[in-house]
Scaffold this motif. Structure first.
Motif, PDB file in Angstrom:
ATOM      1  N   MET A   1      15.520  -6.009 -62.002  1.00 36.85           N
ATOM      2  CA  MET A   1      16.917  -6.196 -62.399  1.00 36.85           C
ATOM      3  C   MET A   1      16.966  -6.783 -63.804  1.00 36.85           C
ATOM      4  SD  MET A   1      18.908  -5.310 -59.824  1.00 36.85           S
ATOM      5  CE  MET A   1      20.439  -6.204 -60.056  1.00 36.85           C
ATOM      6  N   GLN A   2      18.100  -6.612 -64.473  1.00 39.81           N
ATOM      7  CA  GLN A   2      18.243  -7.200 -65.804  1.00 39.81           C
ATOM      8  C   GLN A   2      18.097  -8.714 -65.707  1.00 39.81           C
ATOM      9  OE1 GLN A   2      20.511  -5.319 -64.262  1.00 39.81           O
ATOM     10  NE2 GLN A   2      22.584  -6.121 -64.490  1.00 39.81           N
ATOM     11  N   GLU A   3      17.565  -9.287 -66.759  1.00 38.40           N
ATOM     12  CA  GLU A   3      17.162 -10.692 -66.712  1.00 38.40           C
ATOM     13  C   GLU A   3      18.332 -11.647 -66.508  1.00 38.40           C
ATOM     14  OE1 GLU A   3      13.520 -11.614 -69.219  1.00 38.40           O
ATOM     15  OE2 GLU A   3      14.249  -9.786 -70.167  1.00 38.40           O
ATOM     16  N   SER A   4      19.521 -11.259 -66.917  1.00 39.54           N
ATOM     17  CA  SER A   4      20.682 -12.146 -66.767  1.00 39.54           C
ATOM     18  C   SER A   4      21.036 -12.387 -65.300  1.00 39.54           C
ATOM     19  CB  SER A   4      21.886 -11.557 -67.504  1.00 39.54           C
ATOM     20  OG  SER A   4      22.177 -10.260 -67.013  1.00 39.54           O
ATOM     21  N   ASP A   5      20.592 -11.497 -64.381  1.00 37.60           N
ATOM     22  CA  ASP A   5      20.919 -11.639 -62.956  1.00 37.60           C
ATOM     23  C   ASP A   5      19.798 -12.280 -62.143  1.00 37.60           C
ATOM     24  OD1 ASP A   5      23.376 -10.431 -63.294  1.00 37.60           O
ATOM     25  OD2 ASP A   5      22.615  -8.414 -62.904  1.00 37.60           O
ATOM     26  N   ARG A   6      18.619 -12.467 -62.732  1.00 37.92           N
ATOM     27  CA  ARG A   6      17.459 -12.852 -61.933  1.00 37.92           C
ATOM     28  C   ARG A   6      17.560 -14.247 -61.317  1.00 37.92           C
ATOM     29  NH1 ARG A   6      12.538 -10.302 -65.625  1.00 37.92           N
ATOM     30  NH2 ARG A   6      13.368  -8.175 -65.634  1.00 37.92           N
ATOM     31  N   LYS A   7      18.099 -15.199 -62.079  1.00 45.18           N
ATOM     32  CA  LYS A   7      18.176 -16.562 -61.543  1.00 45.18           C
ATOM     33  C   LYS A   7      19.063 -16.606 -60.307  1.00 45.18           C
ATOM     34  CE  LYS A   7      18.980 -21.353 -62.861  1.00 45.18           C
ATOM     35  NZ  LYS A   7      19.333 -22.292 -63.948  1.00 45.18           N
ATOM     36  N   ASP A   8      20.189 -15.892 -60.318  1.00 43.94           N
ATOM     37  CA  ASP A   8      21.101 -15.890 -59.174  1.00 43.94           C
ATOM     38  C   ASP A   8      20.490 -15.174 -57.971  1.00 43.94           C
ATOM     39  OD1 ASP A   8      23.028 -17.265 -60.582  1.00 43.94           O
ATOM     40  OD2 ASP A   8      24.056 -15.447 -61.268  1.00 43.94           O
ATOM     41  N   ILE A   9      19.711 -14.116 -58.210  1.00 46.84           N
ATOM     42  CA  ILE A   9      19.116 -13.355 -57.104  1.00 46.84           C
ATOM     43  C   ILE A   9      17.959 -14.130 -56.475  1.00 46.84           C
ATOM     44  CG2 ILE A   9      17.880 -11.220 -56.522  1.00 46.84           C
ATOM     45  CD1 ILE A   9      19.515  -9.868 -58.769  1.00 46.84           C
ATOM     46  N   GLY A  10      17.117 -14.754 -57.296  1.00 47.12           N
ATOM     47  CA  GLY A  10      16.114 -15.684 -56.789  1.00 47.12           C
ATOM     48  C   GLY A  10      14.845 -15.050 -56.239  1.00 47.12           C
TER      49      GLY A  10
END
Length: 201
Positions: A117-126
């Motif tokens: 996934m694009q890096e901006s979403d990675r922290k939220d997805i975990g």
């Protein structure tokens, strides 16, 4: 200034074929060398580090930078072949493009590709305890070979069940020698007719 750079240590197939072909394949060779207490510095010089992820804790880097691959490349690291896709059609086209890259272009041994996934979403997805939830590995079709079953060995499992294993004429399969395969149970042996003398794919 603290940052974590993740990647993989690899060996170009051309170097492996020229200098280390007595071993099974580049990946196993690298793992074996790195697992030793002492290594030959001249061997390690042949290895390459390919960086594929940056987690930064610098004033100019958030935990998940917007484009860490370009940052890593600008820092002088070798980075993977990559492409941005947005649709199912683009995924299908990219899959075959990467398959061609693996067979004809890649300097390294590859068994698949990774969708992220694009890096901006990675922290939220975990993450799970095992892997990031924002990435999935896509394996390329395995290479195939034909050999012959020469015997069946039997082993008693922990539950008391007797498990058959095919003993086959050893065959090289993508750099690994294969000589045994599970036959699951006697019912499967009869169903698939995997008796000694049978040709198997």
């Amino acid at each position: 200034n603290l940052a974590e750079i993740r990647g993989e240590i690899v060996l170009p197939v051309s170097v492996f074929n020229k200098k280390y072909s007595d071993f099974k394949n580049p990946r196993n060779f690298v793992a074996g060398v790195l697992g030793r207490d002492e290594t030959d510095p001249n061997t390690v010089k042949d290895f390459k580090f390919v960086a594929f992820e940056l987690k930064g804790f610098h004033s100019n880097l958030c935990e998940y930078p917007e484009d860490s691959t370009n940052i890593l490349s600008d820092m002088g690291f070798e980075t993977p072949y990559r492409k941005t896709i947005k649709t199912a059609k683009e995924f299908k086209e990219t899959y075959f493009e990467f398959l061609n890259y693996r067979e004809n272009i890649s300097p390294y041994q590859l068994d698949g590709m990774v969708l992220k996934m694009q890096e901006s979403d990675r922290k939220d997805i975990g993450y799970t305890d095992h892997h990031p939830k924002w990435a999935i590995a896509i394996k390329f079709p395995p290479k195939e070979a034909i050999t012959t079953i020469v015997d069946i060995s039997w082993k008693t499992g922990t539950s008391g069940e007797i498990v058959p294993t095919a003993v086959m004429e050893p065959i090289d399969l993508d750099g690994s020698t294969v000589s045994r395969a599970s036959l699951f149970n006697w019912g499967k042996v009869k169903e698939m007719k995997t008796f000694p003398g049978a040709k198997v794919l």
